[in-house]
Design a protein around this motif. Structure first.
Motif, mmCIF file in Angstrom:
data_model
loop_
_atom_site.group_PDB
_atom_site.id
_atom_site.type_symbol
_atom_site.label_atom_id
_atom_site.label_comp_id
_atom_site.label_asym_id
_atom_site.label_seq_id
_atom_site.Cartn_x
_atom_site.Cartn_y
_atom_site.Cartn_z
ATOM 1 N N ALA A 21 0.813 -1.218 0.000
ATOM 2 C CA ALA A 21 0.000 0.000 0.000
ATOM 3 C C ALA A 21 0.849 1.273 0.000
ATOM 4 O O ALA A 21 0.331 2.363 -0.249
ATOM 5 N N SER A 22 2.150 1.135 0.245
ATOM 6 C CA SER A 22 3.017 2.310 0.416
ATOM 7 C C SER A 22 3.020 3.267 -0.775
ATOM 8 O O SER A 22 3.014 4.486 -0.576
ATOM 9 N N PRO A 23 3.012 2.798 -2.047
ATOM 10 C CA PRO A 23 3.016 3.776 -3.144
ATOM 11 C C PRO A 23 1.715 4.579 -3.215
ATOM 12 O O PRO A 23 1.726 5.744 -3.628
ATOM 13 N N TYR A 24 0.616 3.945 -2.811
ATOM 14 C CA TYR A 24 -0.654 4.658 -2.804
ATOM 15 C C TYR A 24 -0.620 5.786 -1.763
ATOM 16 O O TYR A 24 -1.163 6.876 -2.002
ATOM 17 N N LYS A 31 -0.432 14.297 -3.868
ATOM 18 C CA LYS A 31 -1.661 14.993 -4.270
ATOM 19 C C LYS A 31 -2.018 16.071 -3.249
ATOM 20 O O LYS A 31 -2.394 17.196 -3.617
ATOM 21 N N ASN A 32 -1.888 15.762 -1.976
ATOM 22 C CA ASN A 32 -2.176 16.752 -0.936
ATOM 23 C C ASN A 32 -1.221 17.936 -1.013
ATOM 24 O O ASN A 32 -1.628 19.092 -0.850
ATOM 25 N N ALA A 33 0.069 17.643 -1.268
ATOM 26 C CA ALA A 33 1.060 18.717 -1.378
ATOM 27 C C ALA A 33 0.756 19.604 -2.577
ATOM 28 O O ALA A 33 0.857 20.832 -2.501
ATOM 29 N N GLY A 172 -6.423 25.003 -18.279
ATOM 30 C CA GLY A 172 -6.205 23.562 -18.222
ATOM 31 C C GLY A 172 -6.674 22.959 -16.906
ATOM 32 O O GLY A 172 -6.547 23.561 -15.847
ATOM 33 N N GLU A 173 -7.212 21.755 -16.999
ATOM 34 C CA GLU A 173 -7.752 21.096 -15.818
ATOM 35 C C GLU A 173 -6.802 20.010 -15.317
ATOM 36 O O GLU A 173 -6.015 19.444 -16.066
ATOM 37 N N ASP A 174 -6.912 19.726 -14.015
ATOM 38 C CA ASP A 174 -6.178 18.626 -13.397
ATOM 39 C C ASP A 174 -7.121 17.442 -13.208
ATOM 40 O O ASP A 174 -8.323 17.623 -12.982
ATOM 41 N N SER A 175 -6.576 16.237 -13.302
ATOM 42 C CA SER A 175 -7.395 15.046 -13.072
ATOM 43 C C SER A 175 -7.843 14.987 -11.620
ATOM 44 O O SER A 175 -7.024 15.135 -10.710
ATOM 45 N N ALA A 176 -9.128 14.775 -11.422
ATOM 46 C CA ALA A 176 -9.646 14.651 -10.060
ATOM 47 C C ALA A 176 -9.179 13.340 -9.428
ATOM 48 O O ALA A 176 -8.864 13.280 -8.246
#
Length: 219
Positions: A21-24, A31-33, A172-176
């Motif tokens: 699970a570590s890469p997730y 993503k938070n950063a 431009g949009e970012d992937s949700a």
């Protein structure tokens, strides 16, 4: 004894789960950063010693493929043209893909600076996003002065790419929800869209549970 065995099994399963699970979790932290505009936190997950040569290899390989589509440009420019392009790519990557510059980009959410514009120009040249036939016209006008032609073309390309970058930053949009997947026991990818650009980020396991970005597959 039975309780001890059960406890050991539970701990072992927990460690195995954390291992996979570590890469997730790393992707979640990145993503938070990014969402928090925390550039310093995000660059902590990047291995620049591997990222830079991987991007250089992508760009120089793509430039060779692009140049092969313009035999007359290749004939007129020859080895000096290839050398000049590769040197520009190398310098652009060295200046743009640093911890400080990436941190600034994340903090400003993509506001292009000079180093970023030069990398965008290198990408445009390498991936046939500009018309290299103009090189022929310039070489004739400049009577074979390759250095002047290249400088003029780079300035023109940078102006074009700067406008495109600004447009992507604005609209431009970012992937949700980026696509996350293993590509090997020590390889993990994040695929999605950043400011309208489709990108695939490759991470590599370092140690047991630490992961770092080692490559970005350019569009």
């Amino acid at each position: 004894m039975k309780k001890l065995t059960t406890l050991i099994v539970i701990i072992g399963l927990a460690l195995v789960a954390y291992f996979f699970a570590s890469p997730y979790y790393t992707a979640y932290q990145m993503k938070n950063a990014y969402d928090a505009h925390d550039g310093d936190a995000l660059v902590a997950h990047i291995d620049f010693e591997q990222l830079q040569p991987n991007i250089k290899q992508q760009l120089t390989t793509r430039f060779d493929i692009t140049l092969a589509q313009y035999p007359l440009v290749s004939q007129l420019g020859g080895e000096p043209l290839t050398q000049a392009a590769n040197e520009f790519i190398t310098l652009a990557v060295d200046k743009a893909l640093t911890a400080d510059n990436i941190s600034d980009l994340i903090t400003t959410q993509g506001q292009a600076n000079q180093a970023t514009k030069e990398l965008a120009a290198a990408w445009a040249i390498a991936t046939n996003k500009v018309n290299l036939q103009h090189l022929i016209q310039d070489l004739i006008i400049q009577r074979g002065d390759l250095d002047s032609v290249i400088k003029n073309q780079i300035q023109h390309i940078m102006a074009q790419q700067s406008a495109e970058l600004e447009a992507h930053v604005q609209s431009g949009e970012d992937s949700a929800k980026p696509k996350l997947s293993y590509c090997g026991i020590n390889c993990f990818t994040l695929s999605g869209q950043v400011k309208g650009y489709p990108l695939t980020i490759e991470m590599q396991r370092q140690g047991l549970v630490e992961w770092k970005v080692v490559n970005v597959v350019l569009p």
